[in-house]
Design an enzyme around this catalytic site. Sequence first.
Site, short mmCIF file in Angstrom:
data_model
loop_
_atom_site.label_atom_id
_atom_site.label_comp_id
_atom_site.label_asym_id
_atom_site.label_seq_id
_atom_site.Cartn_x
_atom_site.Cartn_y
_atom_site.Cartn_z
CG ASP A 304 -2.48 0.91 0.87
OD1 ASP A 304 -2.22 1.87 0.05
OD2 ASP A 304 -3.11 0.81 1.77
CD1 TRP A 305 0.60 7.09 0.81
CD2 TRP A 305 0.15 6.93 -1.51
NE1 TRP A 305 0.96 8.28 0.10
CE2 TRP A 305 0.80 8.09 -1.22
CE3 TRP A 305 -0.10 6.55 -2.69
CZ2 TRP A 305 0.75 9.16 -2.29
CZ3 TRP A 305 0.18 7.48 -3.80
CH2 TRP A 305 0.43 8.92 -3.56
#
Length: 746
Positions: A304-305
């Site tokens: 994820d980010w």
Amino acid sequence: MKKYALSVCLFAAVFNVKSQSNMNVDQKVSTLLSRMTLEEKVGQMTQISVEAFLKSTNGKLNEPHEFDMAKLTEAISKYKIGSMLNVGGDAQTLDLWRKRIETIQKLALKERIKIPVLYGIDAIRGNNYTLESVLFPQQIAQAASFNPAMAQKAAAVAAYETRAAFIPWNFSPVLDLGRQPVWPRIWETYGEDPHLVTEMGKAVILGYEGSGQTIDKYHVFACLKHYMGYSMPLSGHDRTPAWIPERELREYFLPQFAAAVKAGAKTVMVNSGEINGIPVHSNKHILTDILKGELQFKGFIVSDWQDIQYLYQRHKIAVDNKDAVMIAINAGIDMSMVPTDFTFCDDLIALVKEGKVSMSRVDDAVSRILKVKFEAGLFDQPAGNAKDYPLFNSPQHNKLNYDVAAECITLLKNEDQILPLAKGKKIFVTGPSASSMRPLNGGWSRNWQGLNSNETEKGKNTILEAITNVFGTENVTYSEGATFTEAKDLKDAVTKAAAADVIVLCIGEDSYTETPGNIDDITISAPQIELAKALAATGKPVVFVLTEGRPRIISAIEPLSKAVIHAYLLGNEGGNVIADVLAGKINPSGKLPYTYPRHTNSLTNYYHKFTESLEFDPTAGYNPQWEFGYGLSYTTFTYSDLKVSDPTLDANGELTVTVKMSNTGKVAGKETALLYASDMVASITPEVKRLRAFQKIELQPGESKVLTFTLKSEDFSFINNDLKRVTEPGKFTLSIGGLTSVFTYQ
Ligand code: BGC
């Protein structure tokens, strides 16, 4: 025409394995891999957000977005970046998106190795980041429809409209279990029940990907997120610690991912949080042993980010970025959503040279990524043809949006059958969500926090506009009454309320997602409570319309309402659908996909343990405002003739359960039958009940139908203390529509 011919020509030179059409995908992947340098391989494992390449003026991105070609070229030529994501701010036009993707691919295909870039986007219920795309109800609302077939159709349209922007990869669906109501991403889930999440997830993946191994130009690859256990932080605050024993992970959080992998999902995004003190981005057991090993997941895992960087910046389990990259890649992550710099490339190259990450691990990751690129058809069609998408934002797509929203909306209370409202009634509309598109759409709407829906969705109807259209200007008055955070002109609201026949009070939450959506009190905000009390004091009947991403507690004001309509985040057709429910044109058929709590310290799910029930805890046991699966209709349904084919079931057998459902009211309606099973005695304390099957049907007044369910031993299984799925011998109670029947498993 000329432009089209030019772009076809530019893309014709894609990597030469294309011409080797007699090879299967695995052969193409290994041929390509064998030609790649370490730098090229690491580039494929790197994903950069598009804002890193956009021009800005005084710190603000130029609108419409413009590429800084020097930066984009550096990313592709120097760092060999294989994937990009995001919009980089506000939604852009369809035309801009097409040019964006064409520009990126042209650069990528000029490279020695000619591998197209895989672009990913959060098109979580429609292609959010492309202006004018259809915005369907958010996942939580779609779950309330209990209609996976309908969700599949919506997903197919979302895929079409995403592909229309030449984007082949969608960071959706969220398969997190929505059982912690405080969590600001509850609305991105399909609710609290693993079976419902599983069924919705499978259908939506089919809608996104179609049924083949590869996708065509109207489909996108799904990305299952956020694997796994992200949705239950102890505090309810996003990205804070969760404590979930492996038995519970396997019982409640894993099955939906397992089913989705089996259904063909090719990509998985990782949980940003930590479980039992271990950030999931560093958890080899969860990523490699379980997902790639046990579940035989053959696709690739994307972080994820910024979550690899967070391993040292936030979680403090790595000393620096390089250490973090080593831990994450060795744990099994295949692609890093970096998101805006090239530190990942530099560090991973160094780690491989130092032998701290093996070349075989890199080859495994790159093979997985290349395989998805081949299966996405990117080597044949790196961008797309605009003329293939005449149905983008078409009347039929918008009509489907209305039909989907109509199946989601949930009637929670209707005292004295006050709804539907008779024609000619004087209606006073009020509340912070009455005249805004933001609370209808929620987050991920044209921008991350859904902040500008009122500007971007101008052509759509707010609740007030739709009610005015349906009931007539002469019958509708309005005053805001309160915002979500402060009281407004209460006097004006009360005066107008007193002059009306009925008050429609629109309350809930404004748009948000992720950490900005954290709250320290799940009770609905004080100004809305104050407004409700002031309005109720007029003595006029009040209809609550709830527009909210999570169940905000309304127990202090619920008794003041005559009716409650739950609209969740219904999307762009929400206003119209709410007005048509008030008018009786739509008969609501949604059911709650989660337990609606009554008290802040009793946030128990429906599948609680016996010790959490009122029987054993009369003061604070499970006593929600409304239970999971609750939802009323303008007609009445009765259940009768529950029959179970056999009093016993064995490991290889099947039980056939039939029940008759009748519409005993005066209007046509849809009803979902929910079949629960209760294990009466088990080696792990059994839940009071678990949903094992459901079916939704439509019945005309006076009509009856017999529903048939087929269940196997696995449908009554659970994960035991040895982490094994077992069905233990003994008695089970089946319940459906208030009827029960007992059978014995032996
Ligand atoms: C979210 C993901 C999303 C990703 C890319 C993250 O902050 O947790 O759900 O897909 O950003 O936008």
